[in-house]
Scaffold this motif. Structure first.
Motif, PDB file in Angstrom:
ATOM      1  N   TYR A 103     -16.088  -3.220  -5.396  1.00 26.65           N
ATOM      2  CA  TYR A 103     -16.000  -2.834  -3.816  1.00 26.65           C
ATOM      3  C   TYR A 103     -14.712  -2.464  -3.473  1.00 26.65           C
ATOM      4  N   GLN A 127       0.934  -1.325  -0.005  1.00 27.00           N
ATOM      5  CA  GLN A 127      -0.073   0.137  -0.116  1.00 27.00           C
ATOM      6  C   GLN A 127       0.975   1.215  -0.022  1.00 27.00           C
ATOM      7  N   ASP A 145     -13.440   1.517  -1.187  1.00 30.32           N
ATOM      8  CA  ASP A 145     -12.664   1.578  -0.172  1.00 30.32           C
ATOM      9  C   ASP A 145     -11.372   2.460  -0.513  1.00 30.32           C
ATOM     10  N   HIS A 181     -14.967   8.497   8.159  1.00 32.03           N
ATOM     11  CA  HIS A 181     -14.038   7.484   8.851  1.00 32.03           C
ATOM     12  C   HIS A 181     -12.464   7.778   8.480  1.00 32.03           C
ATOM     13  N   GLN A 182     -12.363   8.357   7.336  1.00 31.09           N
ATOM     14  CA  GLN A 182     -11.002   8.851   6.926  1.00 31.09           C
ATOM     15  C   GLN A 182     -10.689  10.008   7.222  1.00 31.09           C
ATOM     16  N   TYR A 210     -16.253   2.422 -10.334  1.00 29.02           N
ATOM     17  CA  TYR A 210     -17.285   1.484  -9.566  1.00 29.02           C
ATOM     18  C   TYR A 210     -17.927   0.367 -10.840  1.00 29.02           C
ATOM     19  N   ALA A 216     -11.819   6.591  -0.471  1.00 33.53           N
ATOM     20  CA  ALA A 216     -11.580   7.154   0.594  1.00 33.53           C
ATOM     21  C   ALA A 216     -10.161   7.155   1.098  1.00 33.53           C
ATOM     22  N   TYR A 217      -9.465   6.245   0.858  1.00 31.97           N
ATOM     23  CA  TYR A 217      -8.151   6.042   1.303  1.00 31.97           C
ATOM     24  C   TYR A 217      -7.243   7.156   0.430  1.00 31.97           C
ATOM     25  N   ALA A 257     -18.082   6.414   5.009  1.00 30.31           N
ATOM     26  CA  ALA A 257     -16.438   5.974   4.652  1.00 30.31           C
ATOM     27  C   ALA A 257     -15.458   7.292   4.621  1.00 30.31           C
TER      28      ALA A 257
END
Length: 426
Positions: A120, A86, A124, A164-165, A114, A127-128, A161
């Motif tokens: 999926y 990552q 994620d 949360h980040q 998407y 947002a990352y 999401a």
């Protein structure tokens, strides 16, 4: 000082191209130096490019290369994450992003699409990326044929999401909404979405934007374009499977429709071509010949001698399979779709609270009169002192396109000179 934003869809087919076009138009009114960055793009062959990237680069004449706009293909990103690399993934994204940021006053960062396998994973990863680039985010949803719950649920999940980040949400846009439901959905957003989710906007659907072009139909059905290659930008509003006799089919002709019929139904082909030049029938967009049946030589000779021919496509699939596939053909905005581009910009400008948007994003940008701002001011001045323009050559496609743009912008009144019936049926 905000120099960048992240645009992310909450789900597939949310109309992200429309919003990205609108955001660029708004920012280019303030400054000339704007760049596009799309960290992860879909896997494509070496000869194919991301159409949305090409659209933004071409329409806005951006001073950056195609390779500068992205960091990874989706498969590359998945492999790095799958092997626990990552850090390598995000370091390359940050490096490419910072190069653009240093060269420009503003960078619009667009999330992935998407679509297809790996959707999926992309949710994620968007947002990352936004977190690691430190970008405020604009979230896009879509509402066509959906209940309030079905519209808001994916948006609420996306907001959670990103929050949360620790990513700031500067706005939520719901696209592709039935016009009569726009106010209802706007109220539901204000009531149910978090107070810190920025501006809330609802953009209604439009038949022009939701209709694929003949070119898109050909690409998605893997069809060969036999005739009418100069009319592949015709919009297809619906498909009609034609198995009946010509005399019966003529009763059901619809404007903008595309006929799907076996390749040996020469009667339907000839009848549709004749009906299309008649002032007594609606104009269709094209014809699809199925079954991989080659036209007879004498028919080819006849077609070659016609001065004005509709797009005629040929596929190997049978009529039923072709009809099923046609029902899934998706519309998009590409760099050659000038009609769709102008409408998309008009809708964004009309239904997004630009004053609130500027407060959220653009209040610290350099001032000055850019070309985009000049056009914007010119349109505003024209609307304030409304005039009537008389245009000759009313049958000319260029004149009709110009009139359509002016009507959508609602800045002047127009009078067309020409044959009334011919203009009406165009």
């Amino acid at each position: 000082m905000i120099k960048s934003i992240f645009i992310s869809s909450a789900e597939p087919y949310s109309g992200k191209s429309l919003v990205t076009l609108g955001v660029f138009e708004a920012i280019l009114r303030k400054t000339k130096k704007v760049a596009l960055f799309k960290p992860v793009i879909r896997d494509r062959g070496a000869s194919k490019k991301d159409k949305n990237i090409e659209l933004i680069l071409d329409y806005n004449n951006l001073e950056q290369t195609y390779d500068e706009t992205f960091a990874f293909y989706r498969r590359e990103a998945q492999e790095l994450f799958g092997s626990g690399r990552q850090d390598e993934f995000i370091e390359k994204i940050i490096t490419k992003f910072k190069i653009l940021e240093e060269k420009n006053d503003f960078v619009v960062c667009e999330g992935s699409d998407y679509i297809g396998e790996g959707s999926y994973f992309e949710f994620d990863i968007n947002a990352y990326i936004a977190k690691n680039l430190g970008l405020p985010t604009l979230i896009i949803g879509q509402g066509l044929g959906r209940s309030i719950h079905e519209i808001l649920n994916p948006i609420q999940m996306a907001i959670e999401a990103f929050e949360h980040q620790d990513t700031k949400i500067i706005g939520v846009v719901v696209n592709r909404v039935q016009p009569k439901r726009r106010k209802e959905i706007e109220r539901a957003m204000d009531k149910n979405l978090p107070k810190n989710s920025g501006i809330h906007s609802v953009i209604p659907t439009d038949v022009i934007l939701s209709s694929p072009t003949v070119q898109e139909v050909a690409e998605q059905l893997n069809a060969e374009i036999l005739y009418g290659k100069d009319k592949t930008e015709n919009l297809v509003t619906n498909f009609q499977s034609v198995a009946m006799r010509l005399s019966n089919y003529l009763k059901y002709l619809k404007k903008g429709s595309m006929a799907i019929t076996p390749g040996d139904r020469i009667d339907v082909l000839m009848g549709a071509l004749q009906a299309n030049i008649s002032s007594n029938f609606p104009h269709i967009s094209g014809i699809i010949l199925t079954g991989g049946i080659e036209l007879p030589d004498h028919v080819k000779q006849l077609m070659a001698g016609l001065p004005d021919v509709l797009p005629v496509l040929a596929v190997k699939d049978f009529t039923f399979e072709t009809s099923v596939k046609a029902s899934t053909v998706a519309s998009s905005i590409n760099k050659d779709s000038i009609r769709k581009i102008n409408l998309a910009l008009t809708l964004f400008d009309r239904y997004v609270d630009m004053e609130a948007f500027e407060k959220q994003v653009m209040s610290t940008l350099p001032s000055g009169l850019t070309p985009k701002m000049f056009i914007y001011h010119l349109q505003k001045l024209a609307a304030q002192d409304r005039k009537t323009i008389v245009l000759p050559e009313g049958n000319d496609d260029r004149i009709l396109r110009a009139v359509e743009i002016l009507q959508k912008k609602d800045v002047v009144d127009t009078i067309l000179l020409g044959d009334y019936d011919l203009i009406k049926n165009r």
